[in-house]
Design an enzyme around this catalytic site. Structure first.
Site, PDB file in Angstrom:
ATOM      1  N   HIS A   1       0.738  -1.024  -0.364  1.00 16.70           N
ATOM      2  CA  HIS A   1       0.219  -0.368   0.227  1.00 16.70           C
ATOM      3  C   HIS A   1       1.099   1.083   0.251  1.00 16.70           C
ATOM      4  CE1 HIS A   1       0.335   1.250   4.281  1.00 16.70           C
ATOM      5  NE2 HIS A   1      -0.138  -0.100   4.229  1.00 16.70           N
TER       6      HIS A   1
ATOM      7  N   ASP B   1       6.186   1.923   6.541  1.00 18.71           N
ATOM      8  CA  ASP B   1       5.015   1.485   7.239  1.00 18.71           C
ATOM      9  C   ASP B   1       3.800   2.034   5.889  1.00 18.71           C
ATOM     10  OD1 ASP B   1       2.377  -0.015   7.135  1.00 18.71           O
ATOM     11  OD2 ASP B   1       2.132   0.263   9.103  1.00 18.71           O
TER      12      ASP B   1
ATOM     13  N   GLU C   1      -5.665   1.436   2.702  1.00 22.28           N
ATOM     14  CA  GLU C   1      -5.035   0.552   3.705  1.00 22.28           C
ATOM     15  C   GLU C   1      -4.883   0.760   4.718  1.00 22.28           C
ATOM     16  OE1 GLU C   1      -3.429  -2.454   6.404  1.00 22.28           O
ATOM     17  OE2 GLU C   1      -2.534  -0.738   5.797  1.00 22.28           O
TER      18      GLU C   1
ATOM     19  N   ASP D   1       3.519  -6.506   3.875  1.00 20.50           N
ATOM     20  CA  ASP D   1       3.415  -5.270   5.126  1.00 20.50           C
ATOM     21  C   ASP D   1       4.842  -5.016   5.543  1.00 20.50           C
ATOM     22  OD1 ASP D   1       1.875  -2.941   5.862  1.00 20.50           O
ATOM     23  OD2 ASP D   1      -0.086  -4.079   5.449  1.00 20.50           O
TER      24      ASP D   1
END
Length: 400
Positions: A74, A191, A225, A246
């Site tokens: 993402h 992230d 996300e 992820d």
């Protein structure tokens, strides 16, 4: 394929990561990072399509079109939004995504107004020890107890509005990335920009090596996300397997390590597909990729969004081991290398089950977790009801 390893461009990985981190992309403000990612795909000669809002589905053509697989990372990150133009000339804010105000305090940021950009700092309501003394250490920690001081002359709500600031303006906090000589990488928003860089690097390995996967592979780049919807869009019926890339959580009580890739067995949405997960473990073991297995109790990913949207697909999750998720995150080059290698080997592997090319089918070719020969009756089975009786119940009286 019999090839033992695929050449991976780690310089490209780190350069791409730094470029991604330099592009603000809180949920709802992802056009620029989507354009950057599309540009990377174009430079590699990989065709892609974009949804209305900017999620990307690329295509690496395989020897056969089905059962296709998706590999998803993402582009969106955490952030904040103006909820109040305060009378003291400061901004009240709410988070975009789920993160603690503890990690917003002291952060430099950019406010994206309708007409431009304004810089600022997120501060607790009481900041100066010279003014508030010990109260700065006893005030609560929450989003209601922080505010943003913008770098414009503003002592009132009217001053803020004159500077173009409005309720609903998006804020992006500075990532402050640092790559240490010993291999550690520290930044906000690893992230999931570290995983995006890993996925692009895996795609580059395929293109540079003129490799052809066994089946069509669709690299997916999602944009929501962090608020839960993620990969609910951009899938299609040919996709039978989906692997999410992820962040993986290194913390007390977890098995994840900052120097390895983590293969997640379950998160708060439930267990991941048994066969796809074991396939990934088998690849990591076969090719000596440093890995850990882990279970995450307070975690969900693009995989959950895809299944909840009604997609009948096998899902799995792998991640780069990292400390302090949704704060100032830290990982290591080794973890990113392991994630990229596992992704590339998976991309070039055969599907879990050829039967998966059809959404519905017979029992033929269906997978097995427990084979008949494994279902052995114990040599001393538990007694059945009545086995303790030592007399004929029809004769009356009590059993011995």
């Amino acid at each position: 394929m019999a090839q033992k390893d695929y050449p991976l461009d780690y310089d490209y990985l780190e350069e791409t990561l730094l470029q991604l981190l330099a592009i603000p992309s809180p949920v709802g403000y992802t056009d620029a990072v989507a354009r950057y990612t599309a540009g990377q795909l174009e430079a590699m000669g990989i065709p892609y399509e974009m949804t209305r809002r900017g999620a990307i589905r690329a295509t690496l053509k395989g020897e056969q079109p089905r059962p296709a697989r998706a590999i998803v990372a993402h582009l969106d990150t955490l952030g904040a939004m103006v909820r109040e133009i305060k009378s003291n000339g400061r901004l009240g804010i709410v988070p975009i995504g789920h993160w603690s105000s503890r990690f917003a305090e002291g952060g430099r940021l950019t406010v994206f107004t309708d007409k431009g950009q304004v810089r600022g700092t997120c501060l607790p309501l009481k900041t100066s020890g010279h003014a508030f003394g010990p109260e700065i250490d006893t005030q609560p920690s929450s989003w209601d107890h922080v505010e943003v001081r913008v770098d414009v002359p503003a002592r009132s709500a009217m001053d803020l509005e004159a500077a173009g600031l409005r309720v609903g303006d998006t804020m992006a906090f500075d990532p402050q990335p640092e790559i240490c000589q010993n291999g550690y990488i520290v930044s906000r928003y690893l992230d999931d920009k570290a995983a995006v860089a890993a996925l692009l690097t895996a795609c580059k390995a395929v293109q540079d090596g003129k490799l052809v996967p066994p089946v069509d592979v669709h690299p997916l780049f999602t944009i929501t996300e962090e608020v839960g919807s993620g990969a609910s869009a951009a899938l299609h019926g040919d996709i039978a397997e989906m692997l999410s890339l992820d962040i993986a959580i290194a913390a007390p009580g977890q098995n994840t390590d900052e120097h390895a890739v983590t293969i997640c067995m379950q998160d708060m949405s439930g267990p991941f597909d048994y066969h796809l997960t074991r396939k990934l473990i088998g690849i990591a073991e076969k090719y000596n990729i440093s890995h850990r297995r882990d279970v995450f109790r307070f975690y969900r990913s693009d995989s959950a969004a895809a299944v909840e949207a009604g997609n009948d697909i096998r899902t799995a999750l792998i991640g780069f081991g990292a400390d302090a998720s949704h704060a100032y995150e830290r990982t290591h080059r080794r973890a990113l290398a392991a994630l990229t290698r596992l992704t590339t080997y998976y991309l070039m592997s055969k599907p879990v089950a050829r039967r998966d090319e059809r959404m519905l089918g017979s029992l033929d070719g269906f997978t097995e977790q427990l084979s008949p020969e494994d279902m052995v009756v114990p040599s001393n089975p538990l007694p059945l009801p009545g086995d303790f009786l030592t007399h004929d119940p029809k004769a009356g009286g009590e059993p011995e």
